[in-house]
Design an enzyme around this catalytic site. Structure first.
Site, PDB file in Angstrom:
ATOM      1  N   LYS A  41      49.038 -20.471  10.121  1.00 35.51           N
ATOM      2  CA  LYS A  41      48.879 -19.691   8.834  1.00 35.51           C
ATOM      3  C   LYS A  41      50.084 -18.970   8.544  1.00 35.51           C
ATOM      4  O   LYS A  41      50.246 -18.394   7.391  1.00 35.51           O
ATOM      5  CB  LYS A  41      47.757 -18.901   9.114  1.00 35.51           C
ATOM      6  CG  LYS A  41      46.452 -19.637   9.261  1.00 35.51           C
ATOM      7  CD  LYS A  41      45.376 -18.708   9.794  1.00 35.51           C
ATOM      8  CE  LYS A  41      44.106 -19.070  10.498  1.00 35.51           C
ATOM      9  NZ  LYS A  41      43.388 -18.231  11.031  1.00 35.51           N
ATOM     10  N   GLY A  42      50.921 -18.658   9.312  1.00 32.89           N
ATOM     11  CA  GLY A  42      52.075 -17.764   9.230  1.00 32.89           C
ATOM     12  C   GLY A  42      52.892 -18.070   8.147  1.00 32.89           C
ATOM     13  O   GLY A  42      53.443 -16.876   7.750  1.00 32.89           O
ATOM     14  N   GLU A  97      58.731 -22.547   7.357  1.00 32.37           N
ATOM     15  CA  GLU A  97      58.107 -21.717   8.518  1.00 32.37           C
ATOM     16  C   GLU A  97      58.101 -20.313   8.504  1.00 32.37           C
ATOM     17  O   GLU A  97      59.339 -19.805   7.911  1.00 32.37           O
ATOM     18  CB  GLU A  97      58.943 -22.414   9.825  1.00 32.37           C
ATOM     19  CG  GLU A  97      58.200 -23.116  10.905  1.00 32.37           C
ATOM     20  CD  GLU A  97      56.861 -22.402  11.557  1.00 32.37           C
ATOM     21  OE1 GLU A  97      56.189 -21.640  10.968  1.00 32.37           O
ATOM     22  OE2 GLU A  97      56.497 -23.024  12.661  1.00 32.37           O
ATOM     23  N   ASP A  98      57.351 -19.630   9.295  1.00 27.86           N
ATOM     24  CA  ASP A  98      57.570 -17.956   9.181  1.00 27.86           C
ATOM     25  C   ASP A  98      58.584 -17.779  10.453  1.00 27.86           C
ATOM     26  O   ASP A  98      59.496 -16.864   9.986  1.00 27.86           O
ATOM     27  CB  ASP A  98      56.227 -17.634   9.834  1.00 27.86           C
ATOM     28  CG  ASP A  98      55.502 -18.232  10.980  1.00 27.86           C
ATOM     29  OD1 ASP A  98      56.176 -19.185  11.584  1.00 27.86           O
ATOM     30  OD2 ASP A  98      54.428 -17.873  11.461  1.00 27.86           O
ATOM     31  N   ASP A 101      61.130 -19.598  17.173  1.00 24.61           N
ATOM     32  CA  ASP A 101      61.603 -19.014  18.624  1.00 24.61           C
ATOM     33  C   ASP A 101      62.084 -19.718  19.405  1.00 24.61           C
ATOM     34  O   ASP A 101      63.300 -20.088  19.346  1.00 24.61           O
ATOM     35  CB  ASP A 101      60.105 -18.465  18.776  1.00 24.61           C
ATOM     36  CG  ASP A 101      60.061 -17.572  20.107  1.00 24.61           C
ATOM     37  OD1 ASP A 101      60.933 -16.779  20.369  1.00 24.61           O
ATOM     38  OD2 ASP A 101      58.839 -17.661  20.528  1.00 24.61           O
ATOM     39  N   LYS A 129      64.628 -16.535  16.011  1.00 27.46           N
ATOM     40  CA  LYS A 129      65.145 -15.657  16.992  1.00 27.46           C
ATOM     41  C   LYS A 129      66.087 -16.584  17.870  1.00 27.46           C
ATOM     42  O   LYS A 129      65.678 -17.209  18.875  1.00 27.46           O
ATOM     43  CB  LYS A 129      63.949 -15.236  18.017  1.00 27.46           C
ATOM     44  CG  LYS A 129      63.131 -14.218  17.643  1.00 27.46           C
ATOM     45  CD  LYS A 129      61.821 -13.959  18.537  1.00 27.46           C
ATOM     46  CE  LYS A 129      60.796 -13.376  18.042  1.00 27.46           C
ATOM     47  NZ  LYS A 129      59.692 -13.334  19.042  1.00 27.46           N
ATOM     48  N   PHE A 150      58.528  -9.224  19.569  1.00 30.14           N
ATOM     49  CA  PHE A 150      57.463  -9.832  18.918  1.00 30.14           C
ATOM     50  C   PHE A 150      56.944  -9.172  17.684  1.00 30.14           C
ATOM     51  O   PHE A 150      56.788  -7.926  17.715  1.00 30.14           O
ATOM     52  CB  PHE A 150      56.195  -9.653  20.033  1.00 30.14           C
ATOM     53  CG  PHE A 150      55.100 -10.526  19.376  1.00 30.14           C
ATOM     54  CD1 PHE A 150      55.076 -11.805  19.723  1.00 30.14           C
ATOM     55  CD2 PHE A 150      54.085 -10.064  18.599  1.00 30.14           C
ATOM     56  CE1 PHE A 150      53.982 -12.830  18.988  1.00 30.14           C
ATOM     57  CE2 PHE A 150      53.017 -10.861  18.081  1.00 30.14           C
ATOM     58  CZ  PHE A 150      53.235 -12.206  18.584  1.00 30.14           C
ATOM     59  N   VAL A 151      57.039  -9.746  16.500  1.00 27.98           N
ATOM     60  CA  VAL A 151      57.133  -9.436  15.274  1.00 27.98           C
ATOM     61  C   VAL A 151      55.782  -9.709  14.493  1.00 27.98           C
ATOM     62  O   VAL A 151      55.274 -10.771  14.848  1.00 27.98           O
ATOM     63  CB  VAL A 151      58.404  -9.484  14.292  1.00 27.98           C
ATOM     64  CG1 VAL A 151      59.513  -8.957  15.040  1.00 27.98           C
ATOM     65  CG2 VAL A 151      58.541 -10.938  14.398  1.00 27.98           C
ATOM     66  N   ARG A 163      48.833  -9.965   9.412  1.00 31.75           N
ATOM     67  CA  ARG A 163      49.222 -10.699   8.408  1.00 31.75           C
ATOM     68  C   ARG A 163      49.808 -10.052   7.104  1.00 31.75           C
ATOM     69  O   ARG A 163      50.447 -10.525   6.250  1.00 31.75           O
ATOM     70  CB  ARG A 163      48.459 -11.890   8.194  1.00 31.75           C
ATOM     71  CG  ARG A 163      48.397 -12.827   9.527  1.00 31.75           C
ATOM     72  CD  ARG A 163      47.756 -14.122   8.913  1.00 31.75           C
ATOM     73  NE  ARG A 163      47.179 -14.922  10.124  1.00 31.75           N
ATOM     74  CZ  ARG A 163      47.729 -15.741  10.982  1.00 31.75           C
ATOM     75  NH1 ARG A 163      48.945 -15.988  10.866  1.00 31.75           N
ATOM     76  NH2 ARG A 163      47.314 -16.278  11.977  1.00 31.75           N
TER      77      ARG A 163
HETATM   78  P1  5GP Z   1      58.395 -22.098  18.743  1.00 33.30           P
HETATM   79  O1  5GP Z   1      57.732 -23.367  19.105  1.00 33.30           O
HETATM   80  O2  5GP Z   1      59.770 -21.915  17.907  1.00 33.30           O
HETATM   81  O3  5GP Z   1      58.644 -21.176  20.018  1.00 33.30           O
HETATM   82  O4  5GP Z   1      57.169 -20.832  18.174  1.00 33.30           O
HETATM   83  C1  5GP Z   1      57.032 -21.030  16.958  1.00 33.30           C
HETATM   84  C2  5GP Z   1      55.944 -20.063  16.599  1.00 33.30           C
HETATM   85  O5  5GP Z   1      55.409 -19.274  17.463  1.00 33.30           O
HETATM   86  C3  5GP Z   1      55.616 -19.398  15.469  1.00 33.30           C
HETATM   87  O6  5GP Z   1      55.272 -20.637  14.347  1.00 33.30           O
HETATM   88  C4  5GP Z   1      54.772 -18.442  15.649  1.00 33.30           C
HETATM   89  O7  5GP Z   1      53.399 -18.865  15.304  1.00 33.30           O
HETATM   90  C5  5GP Z   1      54.839 -18.109  17.143  1.00 33.30           C
HETATM   91  N1  5GP Z   1      55.643 -16.869  17.283  1.00 33.30           N
HETATM   92  C6  5GP Z   1      57.127 -16.881  17.937  1.00 33.30           C
HETATM   93  N2  5GP Z   1      57.358 -15.815  17.792  1.00 33.30           N
HETATM   94  C7  5GP Z   1      56.675 -14.781  17.249  1.00 33.30           C
HETATM   95  C8  5GP Z   1      56.769 -13.290  16.905  1.00 33.30           C
HETATM   96  O8  5GP Z   1      57.821 -12.588  17.119  1.00 33.30           O
HETATM   97  N3  5GP Z   1      55.308 -12.951  16.166  1.00 33.30           N
HETATM   98  C9  5GP Z   1      54.702 -13.743  15.990  1.00 33.30           C
HETATM   99  N4  5GP Z   1      53.433 -13.209  15.372  1.00 33.30           N
HETATM  100  N5  5GP Z   1      54.527 -15.141  16.141  1.00 33.30           N
HETATM  101  C10 5GP Z   1      55.566 -15.639  17.044  1.00 33.30           C
END
Ligand code: 5GP
Length: 173
Positions: A41-42, A97-98, A101, A129, A150-151, A163
């Protein structure tokens, strides 16, 4: 109880950057129509604000994925909870994407959607990140690079909260 202590990116800065990204996408895809795929949902708030800044014919579709693992660490094994409503074959697709990470979620989604033969596929993320990246993903548009905090806010949650904050804040325990 966690609290948001610092504003990392304020409302005006977000608005300005989203406007710039929309203008860049409008230039890059001039003369074409675009399918924006939001990752629930992000990405919902970012997608809706970004779409308004893209001066082209745009359609929306959404996917929901879950990565096995805890709420703050992704595992790289991605499960599709909600698939797209329409075929993407022959269409210009932009995944919205939001935050990226580790990159594991998007690496999976990107490869999965590429198999469905879109005319082109790109990735647009509001936040990045880079220090946490485990796999490289070809990101075409990045709003902001941020440190390893963590944001929350502007669509991003902790346990479904925050959100609706109009800014990006850092969550501290
Ligand atoms: P990745 O697969 O790139 O590690 O993770 C991506 C997902 O992890 C993002 O779509 C989000 O849902 C979650 N995520 C990663 N870092 C953060 C953060 O700092 N804050 C929040 N709220 N979600 C995060």
């Amino acid at each position: 109880m966690s609290t948001v202590t610092d504003i990392l990116i304020d409302e005006a800065t977000l608005k300005q950057r989203v406007q710039e990204m929309g203008a860049e996408i409008t230039r890059d895809y001039a003369g074409q129509s675009l399918l924006l795929i939001g990752v629930l949902k992000g990405a919902v708030i970012f997608l809706s604000e970004l779409a308004q800044q893209i001066k082209l014919p745009v359609a929306f579709d959404f996917m929901a994925v879950s990565s096995y693992g805890s709420s703050t660490e992704s595992s790289g094994v991605v499960r599709i909870l909600k698939d797209l409503d329409e075929s993407i074959e022959g269409r210009h697709v932009l995944i919205v994407e939001d935050i990226i990470d580790t990159g594991l979620t998007l690496d999976y989604l990107y490869r999965h959607l590429q198999n469905r033969k879109p005319a082109s596929i790109g990735i647009c993320t509001l936040l990045d990140k880079p220090s946490r990246r485990l796999v490289e993903v070809p990101v075409k548009y990045i709003g902001f690079q941020i440190p390893d905090d963590f944001v929350v806010g502007y669509g991003l949650d902790f346990d479904e909260r925050y959100r609706n904050l109009p800014y990006i804040g850092v969550l501290k325990p």
